[in-house]
Design a protein around this motif. Sequence first.
Motif, PDB file in Angstrom:
ATOM      1  N   ILE A 270       0.856  -1.193   0.000  1.00 17.30           N
ATOM      2  CA  ILE A 270       0.000   0.000   0.000  1.00 17.30           C
ATOM      3  C   ILE A 270       0.891   1.242   0.000  1.00 17.30           C
ATOM      4  N   TYR A 271       0.614   2.149  -0.910  1.00 14.93           N
ATOM      5  CA  TYR A 271       1.327   3.427  -0.903  1.00 14.93           C
ATOM      6  C   TYR A 271       0.323   4.513  -0.557  1.00 14.93           C
ATOM      7  N   PHE A 272       0.515   5.138   0.598  1.00 10.82           N
ATOM      8  CA  PHE A 272      -0.325   6.273   0.975  1.00 10.82           C
ATOM      9  C   PHE A 272       0.370   7.508   0.426  1.00 10.82           C
ATOM     10  N   GLU A 273      -0.168   8.038  -0.649  1.00 14.79           N
ATOM     11  CA  GLU A 273       0.520   9.020  -1.493  1.00 14.79           C
ATOM     12  C   GLU A 273       0.135  10.446  -1.140  1.00 14.79           C
ATOM     13  N   ASN A 274       1.128  11.235  -0.742  1.00  9.00           N
ATOM     14  CA  ASN A 274       0.893  12.649  -0.456  1.00  9.00           C
ATOM     15  C   ASN A 274       1.722  13.591  -1.318  1.00  9.00           C
ATOM     16  N   VAL A 275       2.670  13.051  -2.107  1.00  7.78           N
ATOM     17  CA  VAL A 275       3.599  13.982  -2.773  1.00  7.78           C
ATOM     18  C   VAL A 275       3.568  13.971  -4.299  1.00  7.78           C
ATOM     19  N   GLY A 276       3.415  12.820  -4.931  1.00 10.14           N
ATOM     20  CA  GLY A 276       3.404  12.779  -6.403  1.00 10.14           C
ATOM     21  C   GLY A 276       4.785  12.785  -7.011  1.00 10.14           C
ATOM     22  N   GLY A 277       4.848  13.153  -8.294  1.00 13.51           N
ATOM     23  CA  GLY A 277       6.121  13.266  -8.994  1.00 13.51           C
ATOM     24  C   GLY A 277       6.926  11.976  -8.988  1.00 13.51           C
ATOM     25  N   GLU A 278       8.231  12.157  -8.826  1.00 13.98           N
ATOM     26  CA  GLU A 278       9.164  11.037  -8.901  1.00 13.98           C
ATOM     27  C   GLU A 278       8.884   9.981  -7.822  1.00 13.98           C
ATOM     28  N   MET A 279       8.338  10.429  -6.687  1.00 13.97           N
ATOM     29  CA  MET A 279       8.086   9.477  -5.594  1.00 13.97           C
ATOM     30  C   MET A 279       7.033   8.451  -5.999  1.00 13.97           C
ATOM     31  N   LEU A 280       6.039   8.883  -6.735  1.00 18.96           N
ATOM     32  CA  LEU A 280       5.010   7.939  -7.195  1.00 18.96           C
ATOM     33  C   LEU A 280       5.611   6.922  -8.163  1.00 18.96           C
ATOM     34  N   GLU A 281       6.455   7.410  -9.062  1.00 18.02           N
ATOM     35  CA  GLU A 281       7.100   6.488 -10.015  1.00 18.02           C
ATOM     36  C   GLU A 281       7.917   5.434  -9.273  1.00 18.02           C
ATOM     37  N   ALA A 282       8.670   5.905  -8.270  1.00 21.57           N
ATOM     38  CA  ALA A 282       9.535   4.982  -7.514  1.00 21.57           C
ATOM     39  C   ALA A 282       8.698   3.979  -6.722  1.00 21.57           C
ATOM     40  N   ALA A 283       7.587   4.447  -6.179  1.00 18.31           N
ATOM     41  CA  ALA A 283       6.730   3.544  -5.403  1.00 18.31           C
ATOM     42  C   ALA A 283       6.118   2.483  -6.315  1.00 18.31           C
ATOM     43  N   LEU A 284       5.631   2.903  -7.481  1.00 19.10           N
ATOM     44  CA  LEU A 284       5.033   1.930  -8.411  1.00 19.10           C
ATOM     45  C   LEU A 284       6.055   0.858  -8.789  1.00 19.10           C
ATOM     46  N   ALA A 285       7.304   1.291  -8.984  1.00 19.97           N
ATOM     47  CA  ALA A 285       8.351   0.341  -9.373  1.00 19.97           C
ATOM     48  C   ALA A 285       8.617  -0.675  -8.275  1.00 19.97           C
TER      49      ALA A 285
ATOM     50  N   ILE B  34      -2.373 -13.536 -32.013  1.00 18.76           N
ATOM     51  CA  ILE B  34      -1.309 -12.532 -32.181  1.00 18.76           C
ATOM     52  C   ILE B  34      -1.704 -11.317 -31.350  1.00 18.76           C
ATOM     53  N   ASP B  35      -1.004 -11.112 -30.251  1.00 22.47           N
ATOM     54  CA  ASP B  35      -1.434 -10.099 -29.278  1.00 22.47           C
ATOM     55  C   ASP B  35      -0.340  -9.084 -28.967  1.00 22.47           C
ATOM     56  N   PRO B  36      -0.736  -7.819 -28.823  1.00 25.39           N
ATOM     57  CA  PRO B  36       0.253  -6.763 -28.567  1.00 25.39           C
ATOM     58  C   PRO B  36       1.106  -6.979 -27.312  1.00 25.39           C
ATOM     59  N   TYR B  37       0.530  -7.586 -26.269  1.00 30.61           N
ATOM     60  CA  TYR B  37       1.283  -7.714 -25.012  1.00 30.61           C
ATOM     61  C   TYR B  37       2.566  -8.512 -25.189  1.00 30.61           C
ATOM     62  N   GLN B  38       2.615  -9.332 -26.234  1.00 33.66           N
ATOM     63  CA  GLN B  38       3.820 -10.138 -26.450  1.00 33.66           C
ATOM     64  C   GLN B  38       5.065  -9.257 -26.626  1.00 33.66           C
ATOM     65  N   LEU B  39       4.845  -8.034 -27.126  1.00 31.83           N
ATOM     66  CA  LEU B  39       6.005  -7.148 -27.327  1.00 31.83           C
ATOM     67  C   LEU B  39       6.705  -6.853 -26.001  1.00 31.83           C
ATOM     68  N   ASN B  40       5.922  -6.702 -24.943  1.00 33.75           N
ATOM     69  CA  ASN B  40       6.534  -6.426 -23.639  1.00 33.75           C
ATOM     70  C   ASN B  40       7.394  -7.596 -23.164  1.00 33.75           C
ATOM     71  N   ARG B  41       6.981  -8.798 -23.520  1.00 32.86           N
ATOM     72  CA  ARG B  41       7.768  -9.985 -23.154  1.00 32.86           C
ATOM     73  C   ARG B  41       9.090 -10.028 -23.917  1.00 32.86           C
ATOM     74  N   MET B  42       9.135  -9.368 -25.064  1.00 37.46           N
ATOM     75  CA  MET B  42      10.321  -9.418 -25.918  1.00 37.46           C
ATOM     76  C   MET B  42      11.383  -8.411 -25.512  1.00 37.46           C
ATOM     77  N   LYS B  43      11.007  -7.494 -24.603  1.00 36.92           N
ATOM     78  CA  LYS B  43      11.974  -6.498 -24.142  1.00 36.92           C
ATOM     79  C   LYS B  43      12.972  -7.139 -23.185  1.00 36.92           C
ATOM     80  N   ARG B  44      14.128  -6.499 -23.095  1.00 38.24           N
ATOM     81  CA  ARG B  44      15.125  -7.010 -22.157  1.00 38.24           C
ATOM     82  C   ARG B  44      14.600  -6.870 -20.730  1.00 38.24           C
ATOM     83  N   SER B  45      13.978  -5.736 -20.468  1.00 39.73           N
ATOM     84  CA  SER B  45      13.471  -5.472 -19.123  1.00 39.73           C
ATOM     85  C   SER B  45      12.094  -4.842 -19.242  1.00 39.73           C
ATOM     86  N   SER B  46      11.150  -5.329 -18.462  1.00 39.04           N
ATOM     87  CA  SER B  46       9.782  -4.795 -18.515  1.00 39.04           C
ATOM     88  C   SER B  46       9.025  -5.293 -17.307  1.00 39.04           C
ATOM     89  N   ALA B  47       8.095  -4.460 -16.844  1.00 40.95           N
ATOM     90  CA  ALA B  47       7.230  -4.894 -15.740  1.00 40.95           C
ATOM     91  C   ALA B  47       6.461  -6.148 -16.132  1.00 40.95           C
TER      92      ALA B  47
END
Lengths: 342, 342
Positions: free
Chosen positions: A227-242, B48-61
């Motif tokens: 769970i991310y309780f988000e108060n700031v946005g920006g780069e912090m949200l990107e880092a949390a999602l990752a 044939i599905d678009p999501y397969q492209l993400n699997r083909m990347k070196r790194s991807s969520a």
Amino acid sequence: MEVRNRYVATRRHIEGAPTEADFEVREETARWSPDSGEVLVRNLYLSIDPYQLNRMKRSSASHLAVDGILPGQRIAAYAAGEVVASASPEYAAGDVVAGVLGWEDYTLFRPSPAVLMSKVDASGGFPLSHHISVLGTSGMTAYGGLFEVGKPARGEKVFVSAASGSVGSLAGQFAKLAGCYVVGCAGTKAKVDLLKDKLGFDDAFNYKEEPDLKSALKRCFPDGIDIYFENVGGEMLEAALANMNPYGRVALSGVISEYTGAGRRAVPDLLEVIYKRITIRGFFAWDFLPRFAEFNATIGEWIRQGKVQVLEDVSDGLESVPSAFAALFSGQNVGKKLVKLA
Amino acid sequence: MEVRNRYVATRRHIEGAPTEADFEVREETARWSPDSGEVLVRNLYLSIDPYQLNRMKRSSASHLAVDGILPGQRIAAYAAGEVVASASPEYAAGDVVAGVLGWEDYTLFRPSPAVLMSKVDASGGFPLSHHISVLGTSGMTAYGGLFEVGKPARGEKVFVSAASGSVGSLAGQFAKLAGCYVVGCAGTKAKVDLLKDKLGFDDAFNYKEEPDLKSALKRCFPDGIDIYFENVGGEMLEAALANMNPYGRVALSGVISEYTGAGRRAVPDLLEVIYKRITIRGFFAWDFLPRFAEFNATIGEWIRQGKVQVLEDVSDGLESVPSAFAALFSGQNVGKKLVKLA
């Protein structure tokens, strides 16, 4: 009855970070009469909240939910005060109330279901200031956001940004009470120490000293964030999602870094959101209004039992409102920012 | 038993838009024996599905949820085929199956609860291709995304992007069946006409001819969008958020414009998300696997009653897989892209 009322107003629309010079204290005569149906309140404590900045912009999504603030006009704000005169059977002189009043010495309101106002029950024994912080919108935002949006399960990992702020400091403590592992971030060493030593966070870090936020979160959450309780946005949200786990939830309470336009906006990796099936949900305190009493009963009991520490940062006098408000955006407050009127 | 198996493989990791030159057809010998416990399937239709492209990347969520694809290796993919030989009591030669097979002539699989595979019930009377399009993952994505994530109420306003694609074309039709007002966007006049004339969308527009997407959506949704079924990402998501109503829902199915890195990533205005209390939720088909049979019973009935039009875009022969796949990212397909093997 007439009273001289001083009120804080903006001099212009504010698009960036606010400064004291963006505000002025104006005066007017407030008139109350016994046949007006109105209640005259002398304000005692004013709530100083970051979201008000969005209302001060010329254009903002905020205006969809809350009226925009026009330069020179009174500014509605959560506050606590004492009834001076009442032309409503629901209120009597001497009643203490908390609700939507204003950044001013006196506020007139006309009771109606649409007006957010409640009488303060002194039997609870809490300082009046608590009724516009932990027992007001800050507590409601933290409680509703954590429990209704975040839906924490015991043992889950919770990240709170702006964790020493009014909402973050409560959300983190509530998450601990829910049996979660809780890490917060803040912008000074003193705040980080406070989170760990006084508020019981499991860990905390100073985001200003982290060259890479993703790595910082990876270090603090080796098993990921639920769970991310988000108060700031920006780069912090990107880092949390990752760093979020599958089925993670982002309780989107605020994005203070994006309010001023100073920080860049978040550019979330939506593949993270899809493949982890993350839910990002925006909310604000008033969504939980029907459950206000229920939330406050629980929060009040926690405070009585010493399980929740309440941080309030109080400035004195109406003329301190502009500096108190501006300070929110440079991270100078700790906990809830309030202004006490004489 | 030995068969010569041709399979499509990537030559390298693919980070941008794919081209035919990124692929090659390789050969191997597939060996099946009666004591292997395995089932040998001759593939008949490949998905044939678009999501397969993400699997083909070196790194991807994407790699968090589905194995990445290594250059030179076989590519697992949804497909339908006929059992040629079985060393499992659950399958017999001649059975027709649909599930995770591969971009290849033959696939060997070992039955287990972890393997997504089902026998095709011919009594339904549907073309085999339907079992890997509308009755396969595309249908599951559209149905689950619309009903479980979007949660449409009768009369709500639904926007579908990439609306002539495999998932979008179904999501929009399902939303009409749910009693919603439905608008789709696509990238050619022919597709726009198709949405309006054949699929029953209330309105549609060609996003390539709109100088301003926010204005286009404002024109199509004067009363705002309640549900956005999101397939493209980027600027379209920003424009949709700007036009969404309070308590709007974004069913985040895909962001094809962001898969190739060609379009810029979405920079959502998070104030819109907060003040409108929008929920953005990522999902994919397999989240709904436990309800596969239930979904398909409903969808199948709709097809029988002529309430859902099924768009399939079929290429011939294994060697057409690379061009068929690359075409997804330049918008050359209409509906579900399939490859039929000889």
